[in-house]
Design a protein around this motif. Structure first.
Motif, mmCIF file in Angstrom:
data_model
loop_
_atom_site.group_PDB
_atom_site.id
_atom_site.type_symbol
_atom_site.label_atom_id
_atom_site.label_comp_id
_atom_site.label_asym_id
_atom_site.label_seq_id
_atom_site.Cartn_x
_atom_site.Cartn_y
_atom_site.Cartn_z
ATOM 1 N N GLY A 146 0.777 -1.232 0.000
ATOM 2 C CA GLY A 146 0.000 0.000 0.000
ATOM 3 C C GLY A 146 0.804 1.275 0.000
ATOM 4 O O GLY A 146 0.236 2.359 0.175
ATOM 5 N N ILE A 147 2.119 1.216 -0.217
ATOM 6 C CA ILE A 147 2.962 2.417 -0.182
ATOM 7 C C ILE A 147 3.450 2.763 -1.586
ATOM 8 O O ILE A 147 3.941 1.909 -2.320
ATOM 9 C CB ILE A 147 4.178 2.221 0.750
ATOM 10 N N ARG A 148 3.318 4.020 -1.947
ATOM 11 C CA ARG A 148 3.810 4.546 -3.228
ATOM 12 C C ARG A 148 4.648 5.792 -2.934
ATOM 13 O O ARG A 148 4.271 6.615 -2.093
ATOM 14 C CB ARG A 148 2.621 4.894 -4.132
ATOM 15 N N VAL A 149 5.773 5.917 -3.601
ATOM 16 C CA VAL A 149 6.617 7.103 -3.464
ATOM 17 C C VAL A 149 6.856 7.704 -4.844
ATOM 18 O O VAL A 149 7.369 7.029 -5.740
ATOM 19 C CB VAL A 149 7.970 6.773 -2.796
ATOM 20 N N ASP A 150 6.470 8.952 -5.022
ATOM 21 C CA ASP A 150 6.773 9.696 -6.246
ATOM 22 C C ASP A 150 7.865 10.698 -5.902
ATOM 23 O O ASP A 150 7.678 11.551 -5.036
ATOM 24 C CB ASP A 150 5.531 10.457 -6.742
ATOM 25 N N SER A 151 9.004 10.591 -6.567
ATOM 26 C CA SER A 151 10.141 11.434 -6.203
ATOM 27 C C SER A 151 10.951 11.812 -7.432
ATOM 28 O O SER A 151 10.932 11.111 -8.445
ATOM 29 C CB SER A 151 11.037 10.702 -5.204
ATOM 30 N N GLY A 152 11.671 12.918 -7.311
ATOM 31 C CA GLY A 152 12.562 13.337 -8.381
ATOM 32 C C GLY A 152 13.990 13.479 -7.911
ATOM 33 O O GLY A 152 14.800 14.137 -8.568
ATOM 34 N N VAL A 153 14.332 12.863 -6.760
ATOM 35 C CA VAL A 153 15.677 13.006 -6.204
ATOM 36 C C VAL A 153 16.278 11.641 -5.888
ATOM 37 O O VAL A 153 15.602 10.615 -5.949
ATOM 38 C CB VAL A 153 15.669 13.878 -4.924
ATOM 39 N N TYR A 154 17.548 11.648 -5.500
ATOM 40 C CA TYR A 154 18.272 10.427 -5.165
ATOM 41 C C TYR A 154 19.481 10.812 -4.320
ATOM 42 O O TYR A 154 19.823 12.002 -4.196
ATOM 43 C CB TYR A 154 18.720 9.704 -6.440
ATOM 44 N N GLY A 155 20.138 9.815 -3.733
ATOM 45 C CA GLY A 155 21.348 10.082 -2.976
ATOM 46 C C GLY A 155 22.434 10.640 -3.869
ATOM 47 O O GLY A 155 22.736 10.050 -4.910
ATOM 48 N N GLY A 156 23.006 11.769 -3.498
ATOM 49 C CA GLY A 156 24.014 12.420 -4.325
ATOM 50 C C GLY A 156 23.465 13.560 -5.156
ATOM 51 O O GLY A 156 24.231 14.306 -5.785
#
Length: 448
Positions: A364-374
């Motif tokens: 039931g978990i969704r993550v929308d992201s535009g970043v990352y480590g670094g």
């Protein structure tokens, strides 16, 4: 169907559009500023074009460069995402002149619904309930006269604005002159339009919005509502669907009214009609956003409809084939947290290098992201870095899953508002669904 779409945006919404295009078999072009050369949307699009330096006015708002990028890469449509050029009618017109499809409503429909004063006139014509208010105010003296008629407190609002800019609460006559001057100046500087109007101010409202979708063949759907009352400085922080304050009778009645208004005004694509709910549970129309919303994932989770894909199909002239359910049958409950690069208590932006990044997961978990480590979060743009969406069979399960997800989310090197979200999900009133647009102020003032 489109062969190639240029995405005139950045961050998580650019990634969201790329995913929808891949599902539809459409190639993508990412534009980016010099500051976003290493961004995720640049990496995952099929092609990428730099359109200028970090300053948004010279890159993501640089219309000549964006049109040129579309022409050079052979794109046949432009998706504006949200913010930037997404509600710019002149940009939509220019796309049409350049034989590029603007993925959104027509410029005419955008002007009809996107301008707040014009939208109030449309709402009045179709019987959409509204707070008592005015048209464009001619002067501070006119504002004072109208405020006396409407009754204090009132709120001044920019006709062409949003996001809390160009808004001033006025509680007594002595405040009108100064508030009118400030609101007018903010409207001019923020939206190139100095027009303001006023309406009755509700002290502790809920913020409820309705999702609509229409194709070019007379198909119109209302996909339920979202509760967006948890805000800081008029900016949404946490959203959910369905609203704890709504029932099927209200939902169905409002859906019928909105469908008629959308159909008769010839609106196509996605749109969101925003309402205030007063202490008695009455809804009053505020404005319409003529684009995809940041919080669209909660509607997707409870309806099973890919809103971005449907938006693209509608712009391509396809006949949409969604079920005609009135009201929409929700599948459980969904809640979204906007994760911003900012101090959780002061809301001061906190850009910088993300030294570590761990995204939560689970049922039931969704993550929308535009970043990352670094990745280095630029200081030039909105502070949103990710969205965590939890879906459950009911509101309690969605909250429980969201708590677990926030505990797992690691974003090192910068400050984020994750502690604020955790505090909200511990608050008894929030858990009970007893919220208003002032709830965050109370939670922050109590400390966490």
């Amino acid at each position: 169907m489109f062969q190639k779409i240029l995405i005139a945006n950045r961050g998580e919404i650019a990634m969201r559009v790329i995913r929808a295009c891949r599902l539809l078999g459409i190639r993508t072009v990412a534009i980016h500023s010099e500051a976003d050369a290493a961004a995720l949307h640049v990496r995952f699009a099929d092609e990428a074009v730099c359109v200028g330096p970090a300053e948004a006015s010279k890159s993501y708002l640089n219309i000549p460069q964006i049109i040129a990028a579309a022409e050079v890469t052979g794109a046949d449509a432009i998706h504006p995402g949200y913010g930037f050029l997404s509600e710019n009618a002149k940009f939509a017109e220019l796309c049409k002149k350049c034989r590029l499809t603007f993925i959104g409503p027509t410029a005419e429909a955008m002007r009809t619904w996107g301008d707040k004063v014009s939208a109030r006139e449309v709402a009045k014509r179709f019987g959409i309930p509204m707070l008592s208010g005015t048209g464009v105010l001619k002067s501070a003296a006119d504002a004072a006269e109208q405020a006396d008629r409407v009754g204090y407190p009132v709120i001044l609002k920019a006709s062409g604005g949003g996001g809390g800019r160009g808004m001033r609460i006025v509680r007594e006559a002595s405040e009108v002159q100064r508030s009118f001057e400030i609101a007018t100046q903010e409207a001019l500087s923020g939206f190139k339009n100095p027009d303001v109007y006023l309406e009755r101010y509700v002290e502790a409202p809920r913020h409820i919005e309705f999702q609509v979708l229409a194709d070019q063949h007379g198909g119109v759907w209302t996909l339920g509502e979202r509760e967006c009352s948890l805000q800081r400085r008029h900016q949404k922080v946490m959203e959910e669907s369905p609203s704890p304050a709504m029932d099927n009778e209200k939902r169905s009645r409002m859906g019928d009214i909105l469908r008629a208004a959308i159909l008769e005004t010839g609106y196509t694509g996605l749109g969101t009609l925003e309402f205030l709910m007063d202490e008695r549970g009455e809804l009053f129309f505020m404005e319409m956003n003529t684009r995809v919303q940041v919080e669209h994932p909660v509607t997707e989770m409870v309806t099973g409809v890919d809103l971005v894909a449907q938006q693209i199909l509608a712009a391509a002239g396809e006949r949409l084939s969604l079920p005609d359910t009135r009201p929409w049958s929700f599948r459980g409950h969904a809640i979204e947290c906007r994760i911003n690069a900012e101090d959780a208590r002061s809301f001061v932006p906190w850009p910088g290098l993300i030294t570590e990044y761990h995204s939560p997961g689970g049922v039931g978990i969704r993550v929308d992201s535009g970043v990352y480590g670094g990745f280095r979060v630029p200081s030039s743009y909105d502070s949103l870095v990710a969205k965590v969406i939890a879906h459950g069979a009911n509101r309690a399960e969605a909250i429980a899953r969201l708590r677990c997800a926030l505990d797992e989310f690691i974003i090192g090197g910068i400050r984020t508002n994750i502690p604020l979200h955790q505090a909200l999900l511990r608050d008894p009133e929030v858990v009970a669904g007893n919220i208003s647009t002032h709830t965050i102020e109370r939670v922050v003032s109590q400390g966490f």
